[in-house]
Design a protein around this motif. Structure first.
Motif, short mmCIF file in Angstrom:
data_model
loop_
_atom_site.label_atom_id
_atom_site.label_comp_id
_atom_site.label_asym_id
_atom_site.label_seq_id
_atom_site.Cartn_x
_atom_site.Cartn_y
_atom_site.Cartn_z
N ALA A 1 -11.55 8.89 7.54
CA ALA A 1 -11.89 10.31 7.67
C ALA A 1 -12.37 10.63 9.08
O ALA A 1 -12.05 11.70 9.63
N GLU A 2 -13.13 9.71 9.67
CA GLU A 2 -13.75 9.97 10.97
C GLU A 2 -12.83 9.66 12.15
O GLU A 2 -12.89 10.33 13.19
N ARG A 3 -11.96 8.64 12.01
CA ARG A 3 -11.18 8.19 13.16
C ARG A 3 -9.67 8.23 12.93
O ARG A 3 -8.89 8.05 13.87
N GLY A 4 -9.26 8.43 11.70
CA GLY A 4 -7.83 8.41 11.40
C GLY A 4 -7.07 9.53 12.10
O GLY A 4 -7.59 10.63 12.27
N GLY A 5 -5.86 9.21 12.53
CA GLY A 5 -5.05 10.21 13.21
C GLY A 5 -3.86 9.56 13.88
O GLY A 5 -3.36 8.52 13.43
N ASP A 6 -3.42 10.14 14.98
CA ASP A 6 -2.23 9.64 15.67
C ASP A 6 -2.46 8.27 16.31
O ASP A 6 -1.50 7.53 16.53
N ALA A 7 -3.73 7.94 16.61
CA ALA A 7 -4.00 6.68 17.32
C ALA A 7 -4.49 5.57 16.40
O ALA A 7 -4.47 4.39 16.80
N PHE A 8 -4.94 5.90 15.20
CA PHE A 8 -5.56 4.89 14.34
C PHE A 8 -5.36 5.24 12.88
O PHE A 8 -5.38 6.40 12.48
N GLN A 9 -5.19 4.18 12.04
CA GLN A 9 -5.08 4.37 10.59
C GLN A 9 -5.61 3.15 9.86
O GLN A 9 -5.34 2.01 10.25
N VAL A 10 -6.34 3.41 8.79
CA VAL A 10 -6.70 2.35 7.85
C VAL A 10 -5.57 2.23 6.84
O VAL A 10 -5.15 3.23 6.24
N VAL A 11 -5.05 1.03 6.67
CA VAL A 11 -3.95 0.78 5.74
C VAL A 11 -4.46 -0.16 4.65
O VAL A 11 -4.50 -1.38 4.81
N ALA A 12 -4.91 0.41 3.54
CA ALA A 12 -5.44 -0.38 2.43
C ALA A 12 -4.31 -0.67 1.45
O ALA A 12 -3.74 0.26 0.85
N ILE A 13 -3.97 -1.95 1.30
CA ILE A 13 -2.85 -2.34 0.44
C ILE A 13 -3.39 -3.03 -0.80
O ILE A 13 -4.00 -4.10 -0.71
N ASN A 14 -3.17 -2.42 -1.96
CA ASN A 14 -3.58 -3.04 -3.21
C ASN A 14 -2.59 -4.15 -3.57
O ASN A 14 -1.38 -3.95 -3.51
N VAL A 15 -3.09 -5.31 -3.98
CA VAL A 15 -2.23 -6.47 -4.20
C VAL A 15 -2.03 -6.81 -5.68
O VAL A 15 -1.49 -7.87 -6.02
N GLU A 16 -2.41 -5.90 -6.57
CA GLU A 16 -2.27 -6.17 -8.00
C GLU A 16 -0.82 -6.03 -8.45
O GLU A 16 -0.08 -5.17 -7.96
N THR A 17 -0.45 -6.86 -9.39
CA THR A 17 0.92 -6.87 -9.91
C THR A 17 1.00 -6.43 -11.38
O THR A 17 2.09 -6.38 -11.94
N ARG A 18 -0.15 -6.14 -11.99
CA ARG A 18 -0.18 -5.67 -13.38
C ARG A 18 -0.99 -4.38 -13.46
O ARG A 18 -1.78 -4.07 -12.57
N ASN A 19 -0.81 -3.64 -14.55
CA ASN A 19 -1.56 -2.41 -14.77
C ASN A 19 -1.56 -1.56 -13.50
O ASN A 19 -2.61 -1.20 -12.96
N LEU A 20 -0.39 -1.22 -13.03
CA LEU A 20 -0.25 -0.60 -11.73
C LEU A 20 -0.79 0.83 -11.65
O LEU A 20 -0.92 1.38 -10.55
N ASP A 21 -1.11 1.42 -12.78
CA ASP A 21 -1.74 2.74 -12.76
C ASP A 21 -3.24 2.66 -12.52
O ASP A 21 -3.88 3.65 -12.17
N LYS A 22 -3.81 1.47 -12.65
CA LYS A 22 -5.27 1.31 -12.53
C LYS A 22 -5.78 1.51 -11.11
O LYS A 22 -6.77 2.23 -10.92
N PRO A 23 -5.18 0.91 -10.07
CA PRO A 23 -5.72 1.07 -8.71
C PRO A 23 -5.75 2.52 -8.22
O PRO A 23 -6.80 2.97 -7.72
N PRO A 24 -4.64 3.30 -8.34
CA PRO A 24 -4.75 4.69 -7.88
C PRO A 24 -5.74 5.50 -8.71
O PRO A 24 -6.40 6.41 -8.17
N ALA A 25 -5.87 5.16 -9.99
CA ALA A 25 -6.86 5.85 -10.82
C ALA A 25 -8.27 5.51 -10.33
O ALA A 25 -9.16 6.37 -10.33
N TRP A 26 -8.47 4.27 -9.89
CA TRP A 26 -9.78 3.86 -9.36
C TRP A 26 -10.08 4.62 -8.07
O TRP A 26 -11.21 5.07 -7.85
N PHE A 27 -9.08 4.80 -7.22
CA PHE A 27 -9.24 5.61 -6.01
C PHE A 27 -9.79 6.99 -6.37
O PHE A 27 -10.77 7.46 -5.80
N LYS A 28 -9.12 7.63 -7.33
CA LYS A 28 -9.49 8.99 -7.70
C LYS A 28 -10.87 9.05 -8.32
O LYS A 28 -11.68 9.93 -7.98
N ALA A 29 -11.17 8.10 -9.20
CA ALA A 29 -12.45 8.11 -9.90
C ALA A 29 -13.62 7.85 -8.96
O ALA A 29 -14.76 8.27 -9.23
N ASN A 30 -13.36 7.17 -7.86
CA ASN A 30 -14.44 6.82 -6.94
C ASN A 30 -14.42 7.64 -5.64
O ASN A 30 -15.10 7.28 -4.67
#
Length: 216
Positions: free
Chosen positions: A120-149
């Protein structure tokens, strides 16, 4: 005429000295060539930036390990928020903080709000945080966790095929999660964090500023 013991000793000593000089010259030449090869490698230009980061690994980011000899980041493919295939090369052109995480990893979840704040503070044309979820099961859970938190500033990336984690762990020697890589705009690894960090702290911000070559 027979050689005296003194002459023999002197001759052997001289021969040994000459051999030592020749060996030393050979080793020096080899070392110099290796140094030249390292200096002309694909990530030679990243070395000064990595060197700037090394003394900044303290406080909340003390475990950050700056690369002594930066190398190209691993070639990995994963899924974007729309499910389409993408990879790190597609994001090249900006500094990337690539974070591997999972919902079953408590330290991963604990550091995620800080990563979200950093984006939020530094992201833009010069910088990005790339968070990659590595789960292979229950694939709806990680994006739901993003939203809930309240993780609202990070783009959701996932690796349902389970290929990213072993590739990056093999490349950086990590055996657990979270694992985070700082990769420059040309795709060279500047350093690695094995374990969680308060990335939005002043220490984390200082690392990012140094990698970007800016004081602001």
């Amino acid at each position: 005429m027979k050689a005296t013991p003194q002459i023999l000793v002197g001759t052997l000593a001289a021969g040994g000295a000459l051999a030592a000089v020749l060996v030393g010259f050979a080793l020096y030449g080899t070392g110099s060539n290796l140094g030249n090869l390292a200096a002309s490698g694909p990530c030679a230009e990243a070395a000064p930036a990595a060197a700037r980061l090394a003394p900044l690994a303290r406080g909340e980011v003390a475990a950050f390990d700056a690369s002594a000899a930066p190398k190209p980041a691993p070639v990995v493919a994963f899924k974007g928020p729309d499910g389409a295939a993408t990879d790190l090369a597609a994001l090249r052109g900006k500094l990337l903080l690539v974070n591997l995480w999972a919902t079953w990893c408590a330290p991963c979840k604990a550091e995620m709000p800080a990563l979200d704040r950093l984006q939020a503070e530094r992201g833009g044309d010069a910088f990005q945080v790339v968070a990659i979820n590595v789960e292979t099961r229950n694939l709806d859970k990680p994006p739901a966790w993003f939203k809930a938190n309240g993780i609202a500033h990070l783009t959701y990336y996932g690796d349902p095929e389970g290929k990213v984690l072993p590739a990056i762990q093999a490349a950086v020697g990590s055996t657990g999660l979270p694992t985070t890589m700082l990769i420059d705009a040309k795709g060279c690894t500047l350093g690695v964090m094995k374990g969680p960090a308060e990335w939005s702290s002043e220490g984390g911000q200082r690392l990012i500023r140094a990698a970007l070559g800016t004081d602001t």
